[in-house]
Scaffold this active site. Structure first.
Site, short mmCIF file in Angstrom:
data_model
loop_
_atom_site.label_atom_id
_atom_site.label_comp_id
_atom_site.label_asym_id
_atom_site.label_seq_id
_atom_site.Cartn_x
_atom_site.Cartn_y
_atom_site.Cartn_z
N ASN A 62 -40.75 1.53 -16.42
CA ASN A 62 -41.15 2.18 -17.68
C ASN A 62 -42.53 1.72 -18.12
OD1 ASN A 62 -40.75 3.42 -20.46
ND2 ASN A 62 -40.90 1.26 -21.00
N GLN A 70 -39.60 6.68 -26.67
CA GLN A 70 -39.98 6.96 -25.28
C GLN A 70 -41.48 7.02 -25.04
OE1 GLN A 70 -37.34 10.37 -24.62
NE2 GLN A 70 -35.74 8.96 -23.89
N ASP A 98 -47.03 1.38 -21.70
CA ASP A 98 -45.98 2.36 -21.43
C ASP A 98 -46.48 3.48 -20.50
OD1 ASP A 98 -43.19 2.86 -22.30
OD2 ASP A 98 -44.02 4.82 -22.87
N ASP A 132 -34.51 -0.46 -15.29
CA ASP A 132 -34.80 -1.21 -16.51
C ASP A 132 -35.34 -0.27 -17.60
OD1 ASP A 132 -35.41 -3.88 -17.87
OD2 ASP A 132 -37.41 -2.98 -17.85
N HIS A 178 -36.07 4.11 -22.66
CA HIS A 178 -37.47 4.37 -23.00
C HIS A 178 -38.13 5.40 -22.09
CE1 HIS A 178 -37.10 1.21 -25.94
NE2 HIS A 178 -36.41 0.54 -25.03
N GLU A 225 -30.11 1.31 -17.59
CA GLU A 225 -29.93 0.44 -18.74
C GLU A 225 -30.27 1.22 -20.01
OE1 GLU A 225 -31.53 -3.36 -21.03
OE2 GLU A 225 -32.64 -1.59 -20.49
C1 LM2 Z 1 -35.32 -4.68 -20.58
N1 LM2 Z 1 -34.49 -3.71 -20.54
O1 LM2 Z 1 -34.74 -2.57 -21.12
C2 LM2 Z 1 -34.98 -6.00 -20.02
O2 LM2 Z 1 -33.59 -6.08 -19.74
C3 LM2 Z 1 -35.45 -7.05 -21.00
O3 LM2 Z 1 -35.07 -8.32 -20.55
C4 LM2 Z 1 -36.97 -6.90 -21.14
O4 LM2 Z 1 -37.46 -7.79 -22.15
C5 LM2 Z 1 -37.36 -5.51 -21.56
N2 LM2 Z 1 -36.47 -4.47 -21.20
C6 LM2 Z 1 -38.71 -5.16 -20.96
O5 LM2 Z 1 -38.56 -4.95 -19.57
C7 LM2 Z 1 -37.90 -9.05 -21.69
C8 LM2 Z 1 -37.80 -10.07 -22.81
C9 LM2 Z 1 -38.94 -9.94 -23.79
C10 LM2 Z 1 -40.26 -9.97 -23.07
C11 LM2 Z 1 -40.27 -8.79 -22.11
C12 LM2 Z 1 -41.56 -8.68 -21.33
O6 LM2 Z 1 -36.54 -9.91 -23.48
O7 LM2 Z 1 -38.88 -11.06 -24.69
O8 LM2 Z 1 -41.32 -9.85 -24.00
O9 LM2 Z 1 -39.20 -8.97 -21.15
O10 LM2 Z 1 -41.77 -9.83 -20.56
C13 LM2 Z 1 -42.30 -10.90 -24.00
C14 LM2 Z 1 -42.41 -11.56 -25.37
C15 LM2 Z 1 -42.88 -10.52 -26.39
C16 LM2 Z 1 -44.23 -9.92 -25.96
C17 LM2 Z 1 -44.07 -9.32 -24.54
C18 LM2 Z 1 -45.37 -8.78 -24.01
O11 LM2 Z 1 -41.13 -12.04 -25.72
O12 LM2 Z 1 -43.05 -11.15 -27.64
O13 LM2 Z 1 -44.58 -8.85 -26.84
O14 LM2 Z 1 -43.58 -10.34 -23.64
O15 LM2 Z 1 -46.33 -9.80 -23.87
C19 LM2 Z 1 -45.70 -9.06 -27.68
CA CA Z 2 -41.64 4.97 -22.06
#
Ligand code: LM2
Ligand code: CA
Length: 482
Positions: A124, A176, A185, A215, A219, A241
């Site tokens: 995505n 989305q 995105d 994943d 979205h 998902e």
């Molecule tokens: C998912 N499913 O739809 C995954 O199962 C989930 O684990 C992912 O989030 C999400 N979608 C994106 O693929 C994880 C995690 C986030 C993390 C993202 C990106 O839960 O906390 O975000 O992966 O690595 C982190 C930071 C967030 C920041 C982002 C971008 O927590 O604060 O946003 O990275 O730098 C500013």
């Molecule tokens: Ca999207």
């Protein structure tokens, strides 16, 4: 036998030691399941490729798991957190979990063990780094510029909420076309982007992969996923998902035309039942609770996201109760189950055990890695699932509270006692053929012997046994001694 079990079953902390004591899976498969009937997935979250390969050989294959789900294999941003894997930088199969060659050997090793591979596919979006950087394998990138792959015109800029982030889940278009936590995105409506994504997935298929966990499917419009799927070089299992949100415009049911869909209500509802309601309510668990049609639902007690949510689902931290919830999931014929396997963490963002350069260390069970998929009550219930595939529920019993029992017509029987007291002096009607069966909650069956208690079903289909508090008994046709 009963006394021995009760002593081992209850500790001062109320933890059911016998349910979670490590097993080493040296025994042959508990059940000779018919071809194609092994549907249980083990999600070896953040395991490196060499560890997955050896686990397929030593445990997943022998225990009857049909599939392993692995974490995202593509190049990702640098950092120690687990979630770097969800920020792709390129589609090179080169990550902290291993090289392309190691990935390929893992797929081959799993196949040799009769285990198929489903890959977590992050398509995505790309990274969420405003300033760009250099990825794990050395590719340089900008937030909206991935040289040779995607440039600025390939990304959505929704123009909402200041920074293009998703804020309103009640707005389909926004969910989305805006950014999920700042992640660039992709324009999945564009043919170029679809072709590029399909190129990545086809590369994985060429390495032998059997399926994809899509994943962030919510979205992407279901039609975009369908179009990408239409560009695949061969058929593959797809599980999407789509986190159910009450009242939201985008619903999981929209995606069933593409393949399976994760049913997030399952783990939430199961946790509530075990924590504060009554197991008796489970008699119609699944569709009867408004969940997806069984044939489309992919279910789990917890996954890598929900195990990090505060106050949510049951996880490895719940020890014996977690084992019981997984035993129920594997015994109950709704949906297609995934068993979670975690590393131990004390902070949400904490990455897996890794070396100084961020490379994931080999998984070492029960030390840094929980290996829930090896807990005997869980691992042995995979054999139960395989042996009872296709058999309906019969002979439901409940005490109106937290003691339940049911058979899988002619093939197996499970009783779960989540009362605070033992259930003693009772007999259970199973409808099973007379015989001596291994209680696979407490014993492993192999070479015609059972390492735990043996349950004797009489000529009328009954057995007598005591069930300790917060414990269970399970017997099935694939683990019968005589
Ligand atoms: C998912 N499913 O739809 C995954 O199962 C989930 O684990 C992912 O989030 C999400 N979608 C994106 O693929 C994880 C995690 C986030 C993390 C993202 C990106 O839960 O906390 O975000 O992966 O690595 C982190 C930071 C967030 C920041 C982002 C971008 O927590 O604060 O946003 O990275 O730098 C500013
Ligand atoms: Ca999207």
């Amino acid at each position: 036998m009963q006394r021995r079990r009760r002593l081992s079953a209850i500790t001062a902390l109320g933890v059911i030691a016998s349910l979670i004591v490590p097993v080493t899976a040296t025994a042959p498969p508990a059940a000779a399941a018919p071809a194609g009937s092994k549907k249980v997935i083990a999600n070896l979250f953040e395991w490196n490729w060499t560890s997955v390969a050896s686990e397929c050989r030593t445990t997943l294959g022998p225990k009857g798991y049909g599939w392993v789900q692995v974490s995202p294999p593509q190049e990702h941003v640098r950092g120690s957190q687990w979630w770097v894997a969800y920020q792709p930088v390129s589609y090179r199969i080169e990550s902290r979990k291993g090289t392309r060659a190691q990935f390929k050997s893992m797929v081959d090793a799993c196949h040799a063990a009769g285990v198929k591979v489903v890959v977590d596919a992050v398509v995505n979006h790309m990274s969420g780094q405003d300033n760009g950087g250099t990825g794990w394998a050395g590719s340089s990138y900008g937030h909206y510029n991935y040289p040779g792959i995607y440039q600025t015109q390939d990304f959505h800029h929704c123009g909402r909420n200041g920074g293009d982030d998703i804020a309103n889940y009640n707005d389909r278009w926004e969910v989305q076309n805006c950014e999920l936590v700042n992640l660039a995105d992709l324009k999945t409506e564009s043919d170029y982007v679809r072709t590029r994504i399909a190129g990545y997935l086809n590369d994985l298929l060429s390495l032998g992969v059997d399926g994809f966990r899509m994943d962030a499917s919510k979205h992407m419009p279901a039609a975009d996923i369908a179009a990408i799927k239409g560009k695949l070089s061969r058929s593959a299992y797809v599980v999407q998902e789509v986190i159910h949100g009450a009242g939201e415009p985008i619903q999981p049911g929209e995606y069933t035309g593409n393949g399976d869909v994760h049913e997030f209500r399952y783990g939430k509802d199961l946790a509530r039942v075990f924590r504060s309601e009554k197991l008796a309510y489970l008699r119609n668990f699944g569709e009867g609770w408004g969940h997806l049609p069984s044939g489309s639902a992919a279910v789990f007690v917890d996954n890598h996201d929900t195990q990090r949510d505060v106050g949510g689902v049951l996880t490895y931290r719940d020890r014996g109760v977690y084992a019981l919830a997984n035993a129920f999931m594997l015994g109950w014929p709704y949906g297609s189950p995934t068993v979670m396997s975690s590393y131990t963490f004390s902070q949400r963002d904490q990455g897996p055990p890794q070396d100084g350069s961020g490379r994931t260390l080999d998984a070492t069970c029960y030390s840094g890695w929980e290996c829930e998929h090896r807990w005997p009550a869980i691992a042995n219930m995979v054999g139960f699932r395989n042996a009872t595939e296709g058999a309906g529920v019969a002979n439901w019993y409940d005490n109106g509270n937290n003691h339940i029992a049911f058979s899988r017509a002619g093939r197996g029987y499970l009783t779960v006692n989540d009362e605070d007291y033992a259930i003693t002096g009772r007999s259970y009607y199973t409808g099973l053929p007379a015989g001596r069966y291994c209680d696979v909650i407490h014993g492993t069956f192999g070479n015609g012997t059972c390492s735990g208690p043996v349950i004797t079903v009489d000529g009328n289909g009954w057995f007598a046994a005591d069930v300790p508090a917060h414990d269970a008994i399970a017997i099935h046709a694939g683990a019968r001694l005589s």
